[in-house]
Design an enzyme around this catalytic site. Structure first.
Site, PDB file in Angstrom:
ATOM      1  N   PRO A 541      46.247  33.206  33.508  1.00 30.90           N
ATOM      2  CA  PRO A 541      46.921  32.735  34.718  1.00 30.90           C
ATOM      3  C   PRO A 541      47.920  33.744  35.266  1.00 30.90           C
ATOM      4  O   PRO A 541      48.394  34.622  34.551  1.00 30.90           O
ATOM      5  CB  PRO A 541      47.653  31.484  34.242  1.00 30.90           C
ATOM      6  CG  PRO A 541      47.845  31.674  32.786  1.00 30.90           C
ATOM      7  CD  PRO A 541      46.708  32.511  32.295  1.00 30.90           C
ATOM      8  N   ASP A 653      35.825  46.963  38.532  1.00 33.88           N
ATOM      9  CA  ASP A 653      35.799  45.531  38.822  1.00 33.88           C
ATOM     10  C   ASP A 653      36.360  45.242  40.205  1.00 33.88           C
ATOM     11  O   ASP A 653      37.182  44.346  40.383  1.00 33.88           O
ATOM     12  CB  ASP A 653      36.577  44.769  37.741  1.00 33.88           C
ATOM     13  CG  ASP A 653      36.211  43.276  37.717  1.00 33.88           C
ATOM     14  OD1 ASP A 653      35.146  42.925  38.273  1.00 33.88           O
ATOM     15  OD2 ASP A 653      36.978  42.484  37.167  1.00 33.88           O
TER      16      ASP A 653
END
Ligand SMILES: *[C@@H]1O[C@H](CO)[C@@H](O)[C@H](O)[C@H]1NC(C)=O
Ligand SMILES: *[C@@H]1O[C@H](CO)[C@@H](O)[C@H](O)[C@H]1NC(C)=O
Ligand SMILES: *[C@@H]1O[C@H](CO)[C@@H](O)[C@H](O)[C@H]1NC(C)=O
Length: 845
Positions: A541, A653
Site C-alpha cells: 500500500p 515496468d
C-alpha cells in the site's frame, strides 16, 4: 661552392618531396620523421587502430586555426589536445615540422607559434601519434620504448582532457606539474582559469582551482580511493583507478577494463565541473558517467572552518562537536563561511579525542604523515603536540595503517549519510567536552548517537531480511535442499555478524538518501491509518503523509510478505536517489524499521495516470493537449533513464499506474523496484526472473527474459495507445471481442482507419494529424523485433516534428485472443493487486 650548395638543396628538397608524396599516398602514417612536415589539410593517424589524428582544424571560426589531436571517427566534441590553444593561426599557410634538433616546431609566416623542447640530445628522432592519443617524440631505432625513454610527450602537457593511461600529478624528477586546464569556452581553447591537478602537501591532494583559489578537492588518497570519492572503492565496471606516490612521482591515472571503449575526463569552464564521458558507438554520442563536484558539499570550504557539510542534513552545515559558530547571527542565516571556533580552550596535555565517522577528511594543507606508526602511536604523537588538532590512519586499506595529523583549523569536511562511505577522524577536544558527552542536552551528541543507533537498526533489519531473501531466492532458483536458516535474535551471534557485515556494507555502500525513523513516519501518516491510504502498488500500500515541516509525502510500505525482496528494495533506493529529472518521481528518504521497508516520495496531488485515462468521467479532465503534454513528459523521463542519467537504466515496468501526475498534471515516472542499471554502452540484459506487468511486456522479454531499452520502448508504445484510446491493452477496446488493444490498433492501421481508436473524451479537443502521428509512433514502438523499434531519442524527434515516418511492421503479441492470454498467464506465478497483474516468472535454465 654556392652553386653546389644550391644543387644540394634542390636534391634534398626533391627527395624530401618524393618522400612526402609516398608518405601521403600511404595515407595512414603515424609518424613525422626529421625534416618531414605536416601542412594544413593533412593529418597523421595513430596506429594501428587509427583512433586519433593529429591535424589542423578550427572550432567554428575559420580564422582561428589550431594544431591538435582529435578522435578520428567521432564527429562531435572530438578534440583531446591542442598545441597552440591560446595562440591560434589566422590562415592556412602554416606548417608543423620536426626540425634538425628533433623538436616539433609550428610556424606561421616564418614565426614560431609553438614548439616542443626537451633536455636530452636526440640521435634520430621521430614524432609518432600513439593509439592512446599520446603524441611522442622518440628515438626511431627503439622499437617500443618505455615511457621514460620518450624525449617528449603530449601527455605531459594536457589541454582540458584526460585520457586513459595519462598521468595527472607531479613528475618530481623534473620538478614538473602535469595538470588539466579548462578551455575558456567550448569553441575557444585559450586556457581558462579553472585547472585540476595535485598539490604536494605532506599528504598530497587533488584540487580543482579557480585561478589561485581552491574550488573543489577530491580528498587525499587513503590507500583505497580518494577520501571524497567513495564510489571509487567498489569495483567499477569500466575503470581501473590508480594513485602512485613515491620519491619520483605523484600521480593519478586510470585505464579502461575494455580496451575497445573510449572515455575521457574533461575539465569544463562553463559548467565548472569535471565530467567523465564514455563514447557510445550505437548512439553516436558521449554518455555522461560521473562528475565532480558532485553536490553542494563538494564545493571547497562552504561551511567554513571546524564544521562539516552534509547534503542530507538540514541545515547542511553544522559545527563539529565542541565547536560553536564564530558569529552565531550570520551562521543562523546561512552565512557559514566564518565557520566555528572551540567552545572551551584546549589545555594541551589534558585533552582527549572524539571520533567522528563517515567523513571526507579535512584539507591536508597543514598535515604531517608518518606511514611507519599505527593508530595508537598516532594518538600519542598528536596528543603530545599541542597544535595537533586531529589524526587518523593515512591508509585505510585492510585494518588501517599509518598516521596523518592535522594542525590548525579543520577545513572542508563532508559527512556522508552512511559511515561506510567515509573515513574516521579523531578530533582533539578539551576533556570537559568529552565528559559532557553523556549530557543529553548536547544536541550534537544526540544527533550522532541517534544516527549511529539508526544505522545499527538498519544493519540489523537488513541483515535479517537480506538473509531470508537470499535463502528464498536460492531456494527458488536452484531447488536447494538445505533447510532455510532460522531467523530471530538467537541466531544473531558474533560470527554471523562479521561474516555478513561485508555483505551489508556492500549493500549499503551507495545508499545516498536520508534515513527517517519510524516515529516520524507513523506520525506523518497517522499511524498508517486507512484514511491516509491512497493506493495499492504492486508490492504494497501507499499512504499519504505530512511531515512536521509541512511537506506532503507519499509513503510506499513494502510489507515483508510482498514480492519485493531486499535486493530489489536497495536497488530501488540506490537508483532513484541518483536520478534527478522533472519527469521522475523524487525520493525523499527511506526507512527500514523491523522487517519493513518504507520509501518516502514527494506527494503527487493528482495520483496516477490510470485513474484518469481508464475512467470515463475523470477521463474528461484530460483533454488532448494535456495528454500530449503527458506523453511527451513520459518520453522525456524515459529518455533520461536510457540516455542521460549517469547509468543506463531500464525501467522494466512502465505502465499507466506507474506514471503519477503533479498539481499541474506533469507526469512523473515512478516505481523503480524492477529497474536495472548498466554502465557504459551495454543496452541489453538477460534474466531468469521475468518481472513486469502483463500487457506491457515486450515479447522477447516475456518469453526469453531478454530486456533492453527496446523492451521499455515497447511498454511506452502500449502506454501511448492507452492514453489515446482510453482503454487498457488487456481489456477489450471498442467492443472487439477477440483482439487486445495492440491487435485492434494494427487491424485499424491496415484498414487505414486508426482514427477509430481515439477516446471519445478527446474527440473534441484533439488535433487529428497529431493523434494519428502518435498512433503511428506507438505502432513503431510495439513492433515485434526490438531492432525495428525506435530509441527514445527518435521517439521524441518523431513526436515533435513533422518528419516522414516509416511504416510499422507487425506488432509483437498479435493477434492473440484474450482467452489465450489468460491461459498463458495462469501458468505463471502471479501476484495480483487490484486488477493489474504483476508476473514473476522464475525460469529454470
Ligand atoms: C594574420 O596574422 C599575422 C601575424 O601573425 C598578421 O600579420 C596578419 O595581418 C594577419 N592576417 C589577417 C588576415 O588578419
Ligand atoms: C628546433 O626547434 C627548437 C624549438 O623551437 C629550437 O630551440 C631549436 O633551436 C631548433 N633547432 C634548429 C636546429 O633549428
Ligand atoms: C562544457 O559543458 C557544456 C554544457 O554541457 C558543453 O556545451 C560544452 O561543450 C562543454 N565544454 C567543453 C570544452 O567540453
Amino acid at each position: 661552392m654556392r652553386f653546389v650548395h644550391f644543387l644540394m638543396n634542390i636534391i634534398i628538397y626533391t627527395l624530401f618531396d618524393t618522400f612526402l608524396l609516398v608518405f601521403e599516398a600511404a595515407g595512414t602514417s603515424s609518424f613525422i620523421a626529421q625534416y618531414q612536415s605536416l601542412s594544413y589539410g593533412k593529418s597523421i593517424v595513430s596506429s594501428p587502430r587509427g583512433t586519433y589524428e593529429l591535424c589542423f582544424f578550427n572550432l567554428g571560426n575559420p580564422n582561428k586555426i589550431y594544431l591538435g589531436i582529435r578522435y578520428k571517427n567521432i564527429p562531435t566534441q572530438n578534440v583531446v589536445w591542442v598545441a597552440n590553444g591560446g595562440n591560434p593561426i589566422n590562415d592556412s599557410s602554416t606548417i608543423l615540422e620536426l626540425n634538425s634538433s628533433g623538436n616539433l616546431v609550428l610556424t606561421h609566416n616564418n614565426m614560431v607559434v609553438w614548439s616542443t623542447s626537451y633536455r636530452k640530445a636526440a640521435q634520430n628522432p621521430v614524432a609518432e601519434l600513439l593509439d592512446s592519443g599520446n603524441l611522442v617524440i622518440r628515438e626511431k631505432n627503439e622499437a617500443k620504448p618505455e615511457e621514460e625513454e620518450y624525449l617528449w610527450q603530449s601527455f605531459d602537457y594536457p589541454s582540458n582532457t584526460m585520457l586513459a593511461g595519462m598521468k595527472v600529478g607531479w613528475d618530481l624528477k623534473r620538478n614538473f606539474s602535469i595538470r588539466l586546464v579548462a578551455w575558456k569556452s567550448f569553441d575557444d581553447p585559450t586556457p581558462g582559469d579553472l585547472s585540476w591537478g595535485v598539490t604536494l602537501h605532506p599528504y598530497p591532494e587533488f584540487y580543482m582551482m579557480k585561478g589561485t583559489k581552491k574550488y573543489h578537492r577530491l580528498g587525499p588518497w587513503n590507500g583505497l580511493r580518494f577520501s571524497g570519492r567513495p564510489e571509487m572503492a567498489g569495483s567499477d565496471p569500466i575503470y581501473h583507478f590508480d594513485f602512485v606516490s613515491n620519491k619520483e612521482e605523484v600521480y593519478y591515472t586510470w585505464t579502461l577494463k575494455q580496451t575497445n571503449l573510449l572515455s575521457k575526463l574533461v575539465l569544463n569552464q562553463t559548467t565548472q565541473e569535471r565530467p567523465r564521458y564514455v563514447w557510445s558507438e550505437t548512439e553516436k554520442s558521449w554518455m555522461f558517467y560521473t562528475t565532480m563536484p558532485e553536490d553542494y558539499c563538494d564545493h571547497y570550504g562552504v561551511c567554513g572552518a571546524n564544521s562539516y557539510c552534509s547534503t542530507s542534513a538540514y541545515p547542511m552545515c553544522e559545527c563539529l562537536k565542541g565547536f560553536k559558530p564564530k558569529s552565531p547571527e550570520k551562521w543562523n542565516s546561512m552565512g557559514w563561511t566564518e565557520g566555528c571556533v572551540l567552545k572551551h580552550p584546549l589545555s594541551c596535555m589534558n585533552d582527549g579525542f572524539f571520533l567522528v565517522e563517515g567523513l571526507k577528511v579535512p584539507d591536508t594543507k597543514h598535515t604531517f604523515v608518518d606511514e611507519s606508526i599505527d593508530l595508537e602511536q598516532c594518538k600519542t604523537k598528536c596528543l603530545n603536540d599541542c597544535s595537533c588538532m586531529a589524526y587518523t590512519n593515512s591508509n585505510i586499506s585492510g585494518a588501517g595503517s599509518g598516521c596523518v595529523m592535522w594542525f590548525g583549523d579543520l577545513i572542508d569536511i563532508k559527512l556522508y549519510p552512511v559511515p561506510e562511505k567515509g573515513q574516521d577522524l579523531y578530533i582533539r577536544l578539551p576533556s570537559s567536552e568529552l565528559e559532557s558527552s553523556r549530557d543529553k542536552k548536547d544536541s550534537k551528541i544526540i544527533i550522532i548517537a541517534t544516527s549511529i543507533g539508526a544505522t545499527l537498526g538498519v544493519i540489523l533489519a537488513i541483515y535479517f531480511v537480506y538473509r531470508r531473501n537470499i535463502a528464498e531466492m536460492s531456494n527458488a532458483e536452484n531447488n536447494h535442499e538445505e533447510p532455510l536458516p532460522q531467523h530471530g535474535h538467537n541466531r544473531w551471534n558474533i560470527a554471523d555478524k562479521s561474516k555478513t557485515k561485508e555483505n551489508i556494507k556492500r549493500q549499503l555502500k551507495d545508499l545516498d538518501v536520508p534515513l527517517f525513523d519510524l516515529l516520524t513516519i507513523t506520525t506523518a501518516t497517522n499511524n498508517f491509518s486507512s484514511n491516509n491510504k491512497i493506493g495499492q502498488g504492486g508490492f504494497g500500500p501507499v499512504y499519504k503523509g505530512k511531515l512536521v515541516d509541512g511537506r506532503d509525502i507519499a509513503v510506499k510500505r513494502l510489507s515483508s510478505g510482498s514480492g519485493q525482496g531486499i535486493v530489489e528494495f536497495i536497488t530501488e533506493v540506490k537508483l532513484i536517489a541518483k536520478l534527478q529529472h522533472r519527469n521522475l518521481v523524487k525520493l525523499l528518504g527511506c526507512s527500514f524499521p523491523k522487517q519493513e521497508k518504507l520509501l518516502l516520495y514527494e506527494y503527487m496531488v493528482n495520483g496516477s495516470l490510470d485513474s484518469f485515462i481508464f475512467d470515463q468521467q475523470k477521463g474528461k479532465l484530460l483533454d488532448w493537449p494535456q495528454r500530449f503534454h503527458i506523453i511527451f513528459g513520459i518520453a522525456r523521463g524515459l529518455l533520461y533513464l536510457h540516455e542521460d542519467s549517469r547509468l543506463r537504466i531500464i525501467h522494466r515496468d512502465l505502465k499507466a499506474s506507474n506514471v503519477l501526475l503533479d498539481e499541474k498534471l506533469n507526469p512523473k515516472i515512478s516505481d523503480f523496484g524492477m529497474a536495472r542499471a548498466f554502465g557504459g554502452d551495454q543496452t541489453e540484459g538477460n534474466t531468469n526472473r521475468v518481472v513486469g506487468t502483463y500487457g506491457y511486456m515486450a515479447p522477447e522479454y516475456a518469453v526469453d527474459g531478454v530486456f533492453s531499452i527496446k523492451s521499455d520502448v515497447f511498454s511506452f508504445g502500449i502506454l501511448l495507445l492507452e492514453i489515446i484510446c482510453g482503454n487498457k491493452n488487456r481489456s477489450l477496446c471498442h467492443g472487439n471481442q477477440t483482439l487486445n488493444l495492440v491487435g485492434y490498433a494494427w487491424t485499424l492501421w491496415k484498414e487505414q482507419n486508426t482514427s477509430q481508436l481515439i477516446d471519445s473524451n478527446i474527440k473534441d479537443s484533439c488535433v487529428i494529424p497529431e493523434v494519428l502521428r502518435c498512433i503511428h509512433v506507438s505502432l513503431l514502438c510495439v513492433q515485434q523485433y526490438p531492432e525495428d523499434r525506435p530509441t527514445m531519442t527518435s521517439v521524441i524527434q518523431m513526436l515533435g516534428s513533422e518528419m516522414e515516418l516509416v511504416e510499422p511492421k507487425e506488432p509483437g503479441f498479435f493477434p492473440r485472443r484474450i482467452s489465450d492470454e489468460r491461459n498463458l498467464s495462469s501458468n505463471l506465478n502471479q501476484t495480483i493487486s487490484n486488477d493489474e497483474i504483476t508476473i514473476t516468472t522464475l525460469k529454470g535454465r
